[in-house]
Structure formats: C-alpha cells, structure tokens
Design a protein around this motif. Structure first.
Motif, PDB file in Angstrom:
ATOM      1  N   ALA A  59       0.825  -1.213   0.000  1.00 28.52           N
ATOM      2  CA  ALA A  59       0.000   0.000   0.000  1.00 28.52           C
ATOM      3  C   ALA A  59       0.858   1.262   0.000  1.00 28.52           C
ATOM      4  N   SER A  62       1.336   2.495  -3.382  1.00 27.21           N
ATOM      5  CA  SER A  62       0.172   2.997  -4.114  1.00 27.21           C
ATOM      6  C   SER A  62       0.127   4.510  -3.984  1.00 27.21           C
ATOM      7  N   ASP A  64      -2.016   8.146  -4.608  1.00 19.56           N
ATOM      8  CA  ASP A  64      -3.263   8.833  -4.914  1.00 19.56           C
ATOM      9  C   ASP A  64      -2.959   9.725  -6.117  1.00 19.56           C
ATOM     10  N   GLU A  84      -8.110   6.295   0.766  1.00 19.02           N
ATOM     11  CA  GLU A  84      -8.710   5.527  -0.334  1.00 19.02           C
ATOM     12  C   GLU A  84      -7.663   4.726  -1.098  1.00 19.02           C
ATOM     13  N   SER A  85      -6.507   5.339  -1.369  1.00 18.13           N
ATOM     14  CA  SER A  85      -5.476   4.615  -2.130  1.00 18.13           C
ATOM     15  C   SER A  85      -4.931   3.436  -1.324  1.00 18.13           C
ATOM     16  N   ARG A  87      -6.566   1.768   1.148  1.00 16.60           N
ATOM     17  CA  ARG A  87      -7.620   0.743   1.233  1.00 16.60           C
ATOM     18  C   ARG A  87      -7.772   0.002  -0.095  1.00 16.60           C
ATOM     19  N   SER A  88      -7.741   0.726  -1.204  1.00 15.05           N
ATOM     20  CA  SER A  88      -7.904   0.057  -2.488  1.00 15.05           C
ATOM     21  C   SER A  88      -6.716  -0.857  -2.789  1.00 15.05           C
ATOM     22  N   ALA A  89      -5.502  -0.446  -2.401  1.00 20.47           N
ATOM     23  CA  ALA A  89      -4.328  -1.310  -2.594  1.00 20.47           C
ATOM     24  C   ALA A  89      -4.439  -2.577  -1.745  1.00 20.47           C
ATOM     25  N   GLU A  91      -7.266  -4.022  -0.678  1.00 22.17           N
ATOM     26  CA  GLU A  91      -8.314  -4.871  -1.262  1.00 22.17           C
ATOM     27  C   GLU A  91      -7.825  -5.569  -2.524  1.00 22.17           C
ATOM     28  N   GLU A  92      -7.079  -4.840  -3.360  1.00 17.51           N
ATOM     29  CA  GLU A  92      -6.546  -5.426  -4.595  1.00 17.51           C
ATOM     30  C   GLU A  92      -5.549  -6.542  -4.280  1.00 17.51           C
ATOM     31  N   ARG A  95      -7.479  -9.577  -3.093  1.00 19.55           N
ATOM     32  CA  ARG A  95      -8.188 -10.250  -4.189  1.00 19.55           C
ATOM     33  C   ARG A  95      -7.220 -11.071  -5.026  1.00 19.55           C
TER      34      ARG A  95
END
Length: 157
Positions: A59, A62, A64, A84-85, A87-89, A91-92, A95
């Motif tokens: 993260a 990652s 923004d 957001e960046s 959290r999205s990293a 989650e990615e 996954r």
C-alpha cells in the motif's frame, strides 16, 4: 513391639508417593496445555502481523494519482497516499492473493485504522479470531476464541 510399630508406620505411608506423583503429573500436563495454547495464539498473531506488513508495504507504493498530479510537492517528489489509495491497494492485494493467505484466519477482516494518517505512511490494521487447539480449564473464558488485532506501518517513497 517395636517392629510392629515400625510396620504400622510403613503401612500408613503406602501409596503416598503415588498420589503425589499423580498430582504433579496433572499439574505438568495442565501447564503443557496452557503453554501450547498460548504459543498457538502467539504464532497466529505473528502470521497475521506478517500479512499486515506485506499489505502495508504494498500500500505504501500505491499513489493517490489525483493528489500526485495536482498537489504541491515542493522540490522533492513525494508519493502522496490517501485513505482511499491505501484501502484500495489492500483490497486489490487480497483479491489477487491465493485463497490460503486469508483462509487460515477465522473471522479475518481489514479493520480501522487502515489508511494514511498523514499522506506519507500507509497504515494497515487486520483482525482475526484465534482458537487455541487445547483449551484447558485455565483458558475456558476464551474458549470462543481470542480476538487478535495487529497494525503495520510502511513509509511511502
């Protein structure tokens, strides 16, 4: 008569060592069970912390993009992070990871505070429930599981 008194004394002490040995054996067994259970919870926490470290390091890379292209960076090029960046990293990453990465944890979750508190540090917090394999009488209050929470930090750049 003296030999009769000595025999009576010997007879009263028959079995005392056996009883003492059984009690010591039970205490030792209980101690081993408690130590094994605590070690199991500790090792599960270390695995969860290792995953949080990997997520935080990923993260931290990652960016923004909106903040990067529009923000004031001064003379040094920083890699700005946002909640957001991060959290999205996270989650990615989760996954894309094999199922075994998170399946080994019961009630696995990404918890707060996960994000970037200052734009330079990625902070990842994870939670799970650990169930000790041996639940002796000492650990009965935690027989439903012990909640484990860890937080890892990584600096961007």
């Amino acid at each position: 008569m003296t030999s009769m008194g000595a025999r009576l004394r010997e007879r009263r002490e028959d079995g005392q060592i056996l009883l003492l040995s059984l009690v010591y054996g039970l205490v030792t067994l209980a101690l081993v069970m408690v130590v094994a259970s605590v070690a199991s919870v500790y090792l599960e926490r270390k695995r969860l912390l290792s995953l949080a470290d990997a997520l935080a390091a990923d993260a931290a890379d990652s960016v923004d993009e909106a903040q990067f292209y529009t923000g004031d960076r001064g003379s040094v090029v920083d890699l700005p992070l946002s909640d957001e960046s991060v959290r999205s990293a996270v989650e990615e990453y989760l996954r894309a990871a094999p199922a075994g990465v998170t399946d080994e944890f019961e009630a696995f979750a990404v918890i707060d505070p996960t994000g970037s508190p200052d734009g330079d540090i990625a902070e990842v917090s994870l939670g799970a429930v650990s169930r000790p394999p041996l639940v002796p009488w000492v650990l009965i209050p935690w027989s439903d599981g012990i909640v484990i929470e860890v937080t890892a930090h990584a600096e961007a750049g």
